[in-house]
Enzyme design. Structure first.
Site, PDB file in Angstrom:
ATOM      1  N   PHE A  73      38.819  42.331  35.222  1.00 13.84           N
ATOM      2  CA  PHE A  73      39.377  41.933  33.944  1.00 13.84           C
ATOM      3  C   PHE A  73      40.112  43.087  33.289  1.00 13.84           C
ATOM      4  O   PHE A  73      39.622  44.212  33.282  1.00 13.84           O
ATOM      5  CB  PHE A  73      38.270  41.480  32.987  1.00 13.84           C
ATOM      6  CG  PHE A  73      37.675  40.146  33.305  1.00 13.84           C
ATOM      7  CD1 PHE A  73      38.213  38.986  32.782  1.00 13.84           C
ATOM      8  CD2 PHE A  73      36.572  40.057  34.140  1.00 13.84           C
ATOM      9  CE1 PHE A  73      37.656  37.756  33.071  1.00 13.84           C
ATOM     10  CE2 PHE A  73      36.001  38.835  34.426  1.00 13.84           C
ATOM     11  CZ  PHE A  73      36.553  37.671  33.890  1.00 13.84           C
ATOM     12  N   ASP A  74      41.274  42.781  32.735  1.00  9.82           N
ATOM     13  CA  ASP A  74      41.861  43.647  31.732  1.00  9.82           C
ATOM     14  C   ASP A  74      41.158  43.309  30.418  1.00  9.82           C
ATOM     15  O   ASP A  74      40.625  42.217  30.276  1.00  9.82           O
ATOM     16  CB  ASP A  74      43.359  43.377  31.625  1.00  9.82           C
ATOM     17  CG  ASP A  74      43.964  44.037  30.418  1.00  9.82           C
ATOM     18  OD1 ASP A  74      43.785  45.247  30.274  1.00  9.82           O
ATOM     19  OD2 ASP A  74      44.603  43.329  29.618  1.00  9.82           O
TER      20      ASP A  74
END
Length: 623
Positions: free
Chosen positions: A305-306
């Protein structure tokens, strides 16, 4: 399901429709020559593709067997069987083509973001020059709102820089003399002079462009299951047909073997299942660019995930107000901040959500520090500690933010009257999504350009053990590459341009489509149009279910073919009967695949994940 077709695809649909109708009418009215329409419209393209594959690549696949079955059926006078095979194969081919990837990066958009002109100061004279002519050591003048042409160091002035293009940071970064600035980032406020440290071609933005261009998922080329079986089936069918003729001298039996062995169901299994899945996902606002992404996603065991814009909303919000008289303080603060265009000021005004602003006089922006002005004769200052120190205002309680929040202190006539804390807030359902992903035995990882304090706060809130902070785009791609070397299948979820290289590098790239940049959406395989990360477990669940349905469909079709070929060898069925029998497999595959249209993630999906046994080494901290 919103289906759109190109002009060529509409022509293919028309030809298939005409072929199918000619077969139906011909069968009902016993007019055999109507089947020639199907042979011509659908059979000729198959012959052509088969010939091209054999001549140019010596590619022996299902097309060869299908072509021979059609020709053999025609030779022995079974035109209906020939037309039926051609039509079904044309349907399968069309569905396959329609679901094939249309991923074509619009790298030129990223390139177009590069500044084309720079303002250079030489011998105290300003001149506009092409960015390509900027040399290391040149002095450039950067005005508010301009993109920075190349990397360099501020030598005069101070400002706030929007670095989200490169780092994904949600908040502007204050810069002063001797601080580095990067190409492609945006100067929000003050005018400053910078000394270049790199030429444009070697700048951070150009490096990002090259990453997008060069980062490719090396192991994302999946050979379709049907193709894998096709070559083997051709050999078996030929061998069986020839041996049967040598033992029986009955050409009809041999032709029947070729007909029943036509891999129609085999060819239909993959495209119909993927079409049904894509139709299902469309209802959830999930855009899948190609069928291979679903296949790849079914085997993913790690999701990266960003943070900003993915797990969080990406915009600062007021999370706490501290004051003995919060009503008065917020009115003064909002009135003052309403004069500013800074993102933090907008968030404060939005939080206040009233229109009873007081008149502000002598408003002044202290770049990178805060604002000040006079309201009802009192001097109001709102800003960070640095501004208060410069104004000789004493902070009675110097409590540091523990979770990376930004503190805006408010003073009235040199006396602190309170403060507000702002932070990027976690998306609704982020925590539940992470929990479900772990239930599906997916390792979750957070890679962010934010600082350690903020990154760890978000990771702890969401129970993500794997976290890396201060990440530049190349750091994210390097992490993904390292995991892939360790045989992990990695999906990357991001939203910004800075995530584009990682989205391309990952086995599957998933972009937040609504607020994400066009570049990140183009670089990704899948886009969440509604930005609802809650749908990610459903996406993984249906990908796994799709693969299971494809395998079961292929297994059924193969079994049916083997039974039918036995009957053909024994002379118990003729070519038309053989064609009808093997159509049962096609119908089963289509109906079974259609169940995916209404698929929903269930407890069974979590239980089946446990049986995969992919979690033994997962969720071990790496930082």
């Amino acid at each position: 399901m919103n289906l759109t077709f190109s002009k060529e695809q509409k022509i293919d649909i028309l030809l298939i429709f005409i072929s199918a109708m000619s077969l139906i009418v011909g069968f009902i009215l016993s007019i055999d020559y109507l089947s020639w329409i199907s042979v011509i419209l659908c059979g000729i393209p198959i012959f052509k593709e088969c010939a091209e594959g054999l001549i140019t690549e010596f590619d022996i696949k299902a097309d060869l067997l299908v072509s021979l079955a059609i020709i053999a059926s025609i030779i022995i006078g079974e035109i209906f069987a020939a037309g039926e095979i051609a039509t079904i194969m044309a349907i399968g081919g069309f569905l396959e083509e329609y679901t094939v990837a249309k991923t074509h990066g619009r790298i030129e958009q990223l390139i177009n973001m590069s500044p084309q002109v720079a303002t250079r100061i030489k011998n105290n004279i300003e001149e506009k020059i092409s960015v390509e002519n900027v040399q290391v050591g040149d002095i450039l003048k950067i005005l508010p709102g301009e993109s920075i042409p190349t990397d360099g160091i501020i030598i005069k002035g101070e400002t706030s820089i929007d670095q989200s293009t490169l780092t994904g940071e949600s908040l502007p970064v204050d810069k002063k003399e001797n601080d580095e600035v990067y190409s492609g980032t945006i100067n929000l406020y003050g005018t400053f002079l910078m000394k270049t440290t790199k030429i444009s071609q070697e700048s951070s933005l150009q490096k990002l462009i090259r990453l997008v261009e060069s980062s490719k998922p090396e192991n994302a080329k999946i050979v379709r299951t049907a193709d894998k079986w096709a070559t083997m089936i051709v050999v078996i069918a030929f061998t069986a047909a020839i041996l049967t003729y040598l033992f029986t001298f009955e050409i009809t039996r041999s032709v029947t073997i070729l007909v029943v062995f036509c891999p129609c169901a085999l060819v239909l299994a993959t495209p119909t299942a993927i079409m049904a899945s894509i139709g299902n996902l469309t209802k959830y606002g999930i855009l899948v660019k190609d069928g291979e992404s679903l296949e790849e996603l079914a085997h993913v065991d790690e999701l990266v995930f960003d943070k900003t814009g993915t797990l969080t909303y990406g915009t600062p919000k007021v999370v706490e107000v501290v004051s003995d008289n919060p009503k008065e303080m917020m009115q003064l603060l909002a009135s003052l901040e309403s004069q500013s265009e800074h993102p933090l000021a907008k968030s404060i005004v939005k939080y206040y959500n009233k229109n009873d602003f007081l008149e502000v006089n002598n408003f002044k922006m202290h770049i990178g520090k805060g604002v000040s002005g006079t309201i009802n004769g009192s001097r109001i200052i709102a800003g960070n500690k640095k501004l208060l120190k410069e104004e000789n205002i004493l902070l009675k309680c110097d409590d540091e933010s523990k979770n990376g929040e930004i503190a805006i202190y408010v003073s009235k006539d040199e006396e602190i009257i309170g403060k507000v804390l702002l932070a990027d807030t976690i998306r609704k359902n982020s925590k539940e999504t992470i929990w479900k992903l772990k239930g599906l035995k997916i390792k979750t990882t957070l890679l962010t350009g934010d600082n350690e304090k903020t990154a760890r706060f978000i990771a702890n809130k969401l129970k993500i053990r794997n976290v890396k902070f201060n990440c530049l785009p190349e750091d994210k791609t390097e992490y993904i590459a390292r995991e892939q070397i360790l045989k992990h299948k990695v999906a990357m979820i991001g939203d910004g341009i800075n995530d584009a290289p990682s989205l391309r590098k990952a086995n599957v790239g998933i972009a937040m489509g609504d607020i994400g940049s066009d570049i990140s959406v183009e670089a990704a395989n899948i886009a969440l149009i509604n930005d609802n990360i809650e749908d990610i477990p459903h996406l993984i669940g249906i990908a796994r279910k799709t693969i299971r349905i494809i395998n079961i469909g292929i297994g059924f079709a193969l079994t049916l073919n083997i039974i039918a070929i036995g009957l053909a060898i024994l002379g118990l069925i003729n070519p038309i009967e053989g064609a009808l029998i093997h159509n049962i497999g096609s119908v089963f595959v289509i109906i079974y695949s259609a169940t995916l249209v209404n698929y929903k993630l269930s407890k069974k999906d979590f239980e089946k994940s446990k049986k995969l046994g992919v979690t033994k080494s997962l969720n071990k901290p790496i930082t």
